[in-house]
Design a protein around this motif. Structure first.
Motif, mmCIF file in Angstrom:
data_model
loop_
_atom_site.group_PDB
_atom_site.id
_atom_site.type_symbol
_atom_site.label_atom_id
_atom_site.label_comp_id
_atom_site.label_asym_id
_atom_site.label_seq_id
_atom_site.Cartn_x
_atom_site.Cartn_y
_atom_site.Cartn_z
ATOM 1 N N ALA A 5 3.659 -2.630 -10.156
ATOM 2 C CA ALA A 5 3.861 -1.462 -9.295
ATOM 3 C C ALA A 5 2.904 -1.641 -8.125
ATOM 4 O O ALA A 5 1.763 -2.070 -8.307
ATOM 5 C CB ALA A 5 3.591 -0.166 -10.040
ATOM 6 N N ILE A 6 3.372 -1.331 -6.932
ATOM 7 C CA ILE A 6 2.593 -1.584 -5.729
ATOM 8 C C ILE A 6 1.913 -0.304 -5.253
ATOM 9 O O ILE A 6 2.580 0.702 -5.009
ATOM 10 C CB ILE A 6 3.484 -2.155 -4.621
ATOM 11 C CG1 ILE A 6 4.135 -3.456 -5.102
ATOM 12 C CG2 ILE A 6 2.682 -2.390 -3.344
ATOM 13 C CD1 ILE A 6 5.238 -3.960 -4.212
ATOM 14 N N LEU A 7 0.597 -0.382 -5.117
ATOM 15 C CA LEU A 7 -0.215 0.707 -4.579
ATOM 16 C C LEU A 7 -0.392 0.420 -3.093
ATOM 17 O O LEU A 7 -1.003 -0.579 -2.707
ATOM 18 C CB LEU A 7 -1.559 0.760 -5.302
ATOM 19 C CG LEU A 7 -2.471 1.927 -4.968
ATOM 20 C CD1 LEU A 7 -1.865 3.241 -5.459
ATOM 21 C CD2 LEU A 7 -3.839 1.717 -5.596
ATOM 22 N N ILE A 8 0.141 1.279 -2.232
ATOM 23 C CA ILE A 8 0.144 1.038 -0.787
ATOM 24 C C ILE A 8 -1.229 1.288 -0.174
ATOM 25 O O ILE A 8 -1.712 0.486 0.621
ATOM 26 C CB ILE A 8 1.198 1.930 -0.083
ATOM 27 C CG1 ILE A 8 2.585 1.733 -0.714
ATOM 28 C CG2 ILE A 8 1.223 1.670 1.414
ATOM 29 C CD1 ILE A 8 3.191 0.372 -0.571
ATOM 30 N N SER A 10 -5.365 2.763 -1.034
ATOM 31 C CA SER A 10 -6.295 2.949 -2.150
ATOM 32 C C SER A 10 -6.403 4.406 -2.584
ATOM 33 O O SER A 10 -6.677 4.691 -3.740
ATOM 34 C CB SER A 10 -7.673 2.392 -1.803
ATOM 35 O OG SER A 10 -8.191 3.030 -0.659
ATOM 36 N N GLN A 11 -6.188 5.361 -1.673
ATOM 37 C CA GLN A 11 -6.295 6.777 -2.023
ATOM 38 C C GLN A 11 -5.009 7.357 -2.616
ATOM 39 O O GLN A 11 -4.979 8.506 -3.046
ATOM 40 C CB GLN A 11 -6.728 7.610 -0.806
ATOM 41 C CG GLN A 11 -5.702 7.696 0.302
ATOM 42 C CD GLN A 11 -5.869 6.638 1.377
ATOM 43 O OE1 GLN A 11 -6.242 5.510 1.121
ATOM 44 N NE2 GLN A 11 -5.584 7.013 2.620
ATOM 45 N N ASP A 12 -3.927 6.555 -2.674
ATOM 46 C CA ASP A 12 -2.651 7.052 -3.190
ATOM 47 C C ASP A 12 -2.750 7.440 -4.658
ATOM 48 O O ASP A 12 -3.500 6.845 -5.429
ATOM 49 C CB ASP A 12 -1.562 5.997 -3.026
ATOM 50 C CG ASP A 12 -1.137 5.802 -1.578
ATOM 51 O OD1 ASP A 12 -1.532 6.617 -0.718
ATOM 52 O OD2 ASP A 12 -0.409 4.829 -1.313
ATOM 53 N N HIS A 13 -1.949 8.422 -5.035
ATOM 54 C CA HIS A 13 -1.887 8.892 -6.417
ATOM 55 C C HIS A 13 -0.783 8.200 -7.198
ATOM 56 O O HIS A 13 -0.707 8.339 -8.418
ATOM 57 C CB HIS A 13 -1.632 10.404 -6.458
ATOM 58 C CG HIS A 13 -2.683 11.196 -5.771
ATOM 59 N ND1 HIS A 13 -2.416 12.420 -5.207
ATOM 60 C CD2 HIS A 13 -3.993 10.959 -5.534
ATOM 61 C CE1 HIS A 13 -3.525 12.906 -4.658
ATOM 62 N NE2 HIS A 13 -4.488 12.021 -4.855
ATOM 63 N N THR A 30 -0.756 -3.478 -8.451
ATOM 64 C CA THR A 30 -1.206 -4.447 -7.452
ATOM 65 C C THR A 30 -1.212 -3.779 -6.080
ATOM 66 O O THR A 30 -0.820 -2.632 -5.934
ATOM 67 C CB THR A 30 -0.290 -5.679 -7.423
ATOM 68 O OG1 THR A 30 1.029 -5.278 -7.036
ATOM 69 C CG2 THR A 30 -0.235 -6.369 -8.777
ATOM 70 N N GLY A 31 -1.614 -4.521 -5.084
ATOM 71 C CA GLY A 31 -1.666 -3.984 -3.727
ATOM 72 C C GLY A 31 -3.106 -3.730 -3.360
ATOM 73 O O GLY A 31 -3.921 -4.649 -3.323
ATOM 74 N N GLN A 32 -3.452 -2.487 -3.131
ATOM 75 C CA GLN A 32 -4.817 -2.103 -2.763
ATOM 76 C C GLN A 32 -5.734 -2.113 -3.979
ATOM 77 O O GLN A 32 -5.332 -1.724 -5.068
ATOM 78 C CB GLN A 32 -4.835 -0.716 -2.127
ATOM 79 C CG GLN A 32 -4.096 -0.643 -0.815
ATOM 80 C CD GLN A 32 -4.767 -1.470 0.257
ATOM 81 O OE1 GLN A 32 -5.971 -1.361 0.469
ATOM 82 N NE2 GLN A 32 -4.011 -2.298 0.929
ATOM 83 N N GLY A 33 -6.975 -2.537 -3.772
ATOM 84 C CA GLY A 33 -7.960 -2.526 -4.843
ATOM 85 C C GLY A 33 -7.743 -3.665 -5.825
ATOM 86 O O GLY A 33 -6.865 -4.512 -5.653
ATOM 87 N N LYS A 63 1.085 9.235 -1.150
ATOM 88 C CA LYS A 63 1.678 7.904 -1.110
ATOM 89 C C LYS A 63 1.648 7.485 0.347
ATOM 90 O O LYS A 63 1.857 8.329 1.226
ATOM 91 C CB LYS A 63 3.107 7.917 -1.644
ATOM 92 C CG LYS A 63 3.748 6.535 -1.680
ATOM 93 C CD LYS A 63 5.139 6.583 -2.266
ATOM 94 C CE LYS A 63 5.746 5.193 -2.270
ATOM 95 N NZ LYS A 63 7.138 5.233 -2.744
ATOM 96 N N TYR A 64 1.405 6.234 0.633
ATOM 97 C CA TYR A 64 1.222 5.747 2.015
ATOM 98 C C TYR A 64 0.005 6.391 2.667
ATOM 99 O O TYR A 64 -0.088 6.454 3.883
ATOM 100 C CB TYR A 64 2.443 6.018 2.902
ATOM 101 C CG TYR A 64 3.779 5.705 2.307
ATOM 102 C CD1 TYR A 64 4.181 4.387 2.091
ATOM 103 C CD2 TYR A 64 4.651 6.731 1.954
ATOM 104 C CE1 TYR A 64 5.424 4.109 1.543
ATOM 105 C CE2 TYR A 64 5.899 6.457 1.413
ATOM 106 C CZ TYR A 64 6.274 5.142 1.212
ATOM 107 O OH TYR A 64 7.499 4.873 0.663
#
Length: 95
Positions: A5-8, A10-13, A30-33, A63-64
């Motif tokens: 799953a992609i985290l766009i 770092s602050q996204d929930h 994956t993605g941020q962090g 998100k975003y």
């Protein structure tokens, strides 16, 4: 190999699933962090949102890096974030 799953931001929930998952499956965020694993709490199709942290009832959902909605119920980490437990705030009209 777990579904990702992609985290766009770092602050996204929420993170977006790249494949479908069943309850109990491990999801690699994956993605941020730093990559990390979360257990899916329910069945979810590809493209849907997975909570990467607990989200409280009435809390705004990010998100975003932007508010995309508000939780209508408590959502646990690994929970499916969709129309059954949130509503969009941008399209809502206030009376």
């Amino acid at each position: 190999m777990p579904v990702t799953a992609i985290l766009i931001r770092s602050q996204d929930h929420v993170a977006t699933l790249t494949g479908s998952v069943a309850a109990g499956d491990t999801v690699l965020i994956t993605g941020q962090g730093e990559p990390r694993e979360i257990v899916a709490l329910g069945d979810m199709p590809a493209g849907h949102k997975l909570a990467v942290r607990p989200i409280g009832q009435y809390e705004q959902i990010l998100k975003y890096g932007e508010v995309i909605g508000e939780a209508t119920d408590d959502i646990a980490e690994g929970g499916h974030v969709h129309v059954h437990n949130c509503w969009g705030v941008k399209a809502r009209r206030h009376s």
